[in-house]
Design an enzyme around this catalytic site. Structure first.
Site, mmCIF file in Angstrom:
data_model
loop_
_atom_site.group_PDB
_atom_site.id
_atom_site.type_symbol
_atom_site.label_atom_id
_atom_site.label_comp_id
_atom_site.label_asym_id
_atom_site.label_seq_id
_atom_site.Cartn_x
_atom_site.Cartn_y
_atom_site.Cartn_z
ATOM 1 N N TYR A 113 0.827 -1.215 0.000
ATOM 2 C CA TYR A 113 0.000 0.000 0.000
ATOM 3 C C TYR A 113 0.859 1.262 0.000
ATOM 4 O O TYR A 113 1.746 1.416 0.853
ATOM 5 C CB TYR A 113 -0.896 -0.024 1.233
ATOM 6 C CG TYR A 113 -1.759 1.206 1.415
ATOM 7 C CD1 TYR A 113 -2.931 1.366 0.679
ATOM 8 C CD2 TYR A 113 -1.411 2.202 2.325
ATOM 9 C CE1 TYR A 113 -3.746 2.476 0.855
ATOM 10 C CE2 TYR A 113 -2.221 3.321 2.506
ATOM 11 C CZ TYR A 113 -3.380 3.450 1.768
ATOM 12 O OH TYR A 113 -4.167 4.560 1.941
ATOM 13 N N ASN B 153 7.792 -1.954 2.784
ATOM 14 C CA ASN B 153 6.785 -0.967 3.153
ATOM 15 C C ASN B 153 6.252 -1.310 4.546
ATOM 16 O O ASN B 153 5.063 -1.273 4.787
ATOM 17 C CB ASN B 153 5.650 -1.005 2.120
ATOM 18 C CG ASN B 153 4.667 0.143 2.264
ATOM 19 O OD1 ASN B 153 5.059 1.299 2.276
ATOM 20 N ND2 ASN B 153 3.383 -0.177 2.356
ATOM 21 N N SER C 180 3.439 -3.329 4.545
ATOM 22 C CA SER C 180 3.627 -4.722 4.150
ATOM 23 C C SER C 180 4.990 -4.873 3.497
ATOM 24 O O SER C 180 5.677 -3.887 3.219
ATOM 25 C CB SER C 180 2.537 -5.149 3.154
ATOM 26 O OG SER C 180 1.250 -5.008 3.706
ATOM 27 N N SER D 241 0.276 -5.907 8.655
ATOM 28 C CA SER D 241 1.240 -6.048 7.568
ATOM 29 C C SER D 241 0.964 -7.301 6.742
ATOM 30 O O SER D 241 0.643 -8.354 7.282
ATOM 31 C CB SER D 241 2.662 -6.113 8.140
ATOM 32 O OG SER D 241 3.627 -6.088 7.115
ATOM 33 N N GLY D 242 1.096 -7.168 5.430
ATOM 34 C CA GLY D 242 1.058 -8.318 4.540
ATOM 35 C C GLY D 242 2.479 -8.734 4.232
ATOM 36 O O GLY D 242 3.164 -8.079 3.448
#
Length: 366
Positions: free
Chosen positions: A137, A209, A242, A280-281
């Site tokens: 994102y 990120n 993420s 977070s991914g």
């Protein structure tokens, strides 16, 4: 070479370019869009985003399986095509990484690129495409709801992919990313290892990120606790971000071994301090370019594959973790400061190289 260029001494022996492109055949391309300044106006900008394309076998004229494994440490994100990778053990497409709201556009554009790139196979056979598209994102720094990524941007990243030295920081899908509350982005690194008298390569690429400032450690030093100035106020004190990690190698490995390798990315990203935040991914893909063969749809009933004995994997895991750690740091070292859109008018600062070096010297790391 971002971190090493300012004197950081990472563990391990990198390849010629210290990049995922040190794995023979791998190509990387970017489309970077930085347009406009001032207040956010949805649909008009400012735009700070892009697309990163990784072609594991380059621009070959024939589709061939890319053996792979995936792992999601925390699933608050997306990487398409992983269901088949987990079941079938391979994929056929490039890998594209972009922003969260551009997944669909990147997916369709990659399908279009594959149909054109492998025109004869798609014309003569009943083939389908399940591209690997991943995201993080960038809405703090980019007009993400303006949907500025178009098919042409994805196609440009794919068509411009090349081997050799590649850029880091504010490039491609990493353009609008934030890492440990410093400016983040795209980072890469590689390691050379010798097994049974033969040299192999492990290359990693991250779109970083993630992370909170207080967590940040570099070379074992709690850097984030020293560098608290010019930090964007976070009223909820939550991680917002993420990380996508792509691991490539020319080591012959079976899909279950590549899944195990992908799991080690969790250790790699934790070297800089992250415990894997709830929002977070943290999604990882490992692939091998070894065991090259034609697509399985038209192949023999019985196939043979070479693979490294699991009992010799300790060094592979270790060097992969080192490369991922360096990739994350490289993303921050190479990045440049950028103004925010949400909230408006603030600045996400790039990490100060001189301050970082001074802190590392205090801990006798340089």
């Amino acid at each position: 070479m971002a971190g090493r260029s300012i004197g950081l001494k990472f563990t391990g022996n990198p390849g010629k370019y210290n990049a995922i492109t040190d794995v023979p055949g791998v190509e990387v391309g970017y489309t970077t869009i930085i347009e406009g300044e001032g207040e956010l106006e949805v649909g008009k900008g400012p735009i700070r985003t892009g697309v990163t394309a990784v072609l594991p076998r380059g621009k070959q004229n024939e589709l061939k399986p890319i053996w792979a494994g995936t792992y999601a440490l925390n699933g608050n994100g997306e990487m398409t095509g992983t269901h088949w990778i987990n079941d079938g053990g391979y994929f056929l497409s490039p890998i594209c990484i972009t922003n969260t709201h551009a997944i669909g556009t990147a997916h369709q554009a990659t399908v279009r690129w594959m149909i054109e790139q492998y025109k004869e196979q798609y014309h003569n056979q009943h083939l389908w495409s399940m591209p690997v598209i991943a995201e993080t994102y960038d809405g703090i720094l980019n007009d993400i709801n303006g949907l500025h990524i178009k098919e042409e941007h994805v196609l440009n990243a794919l068509n411009s992919a090349k081997s050799g030295e590649i850029a880091e920081g504010n490039v491609g899908g990493g353009t609008g990313m934030i890492c440990y509350e410093f400016k983040g982005g795209t980072g890469t690194s590689s390691r050379k290892i010798t097994m049974d008298g033969k040299e192999y390569h492990i290359g990693t690429l991250v779109q970083a990120n993630y992370g909170k400032r207080d967590w940040l450690q570099i070379m074992g030093v709690p850097v984030g606790k020293h560098l608290k100035e010019e930090k964007l106020h976070n009223p909820d004190d939550k991680e917002m971000g993420s990380i996508i990690v792509v691991i490539g190698t020319d080591l012959p490995m079976l899909p279950h071994q590549l899944k195990r390798l992908a799991k080690r990315a969790a250790i790699g990203i934790s070297r800089t301090g992250s415990p894997g935040g709830n929002s977070s991914g943290d999604i990882f893909l490992a692939f091998s370019t070894a065991n090259e063969m034609g697509i399985l749809h038209t192949n023999d009933v019985t196939l043979n594959m070479d693979f490294i004995n699991d009992e010799h994997f300790d060094m592979i895991y270790e060097q992969t973790v080192h490369a991922i750690d360096e990739s994350v740091v490289n993303a921050m070292i190479a990045a440049e400061s950028m103004t925010t859109l949400k909230p408006s008018g603030k600045v996400i600062e790039a990490i100060n190289h001189e301050q970082l070096i001074d802190i590392l010297k205090q801990y006798n790391r340089l």
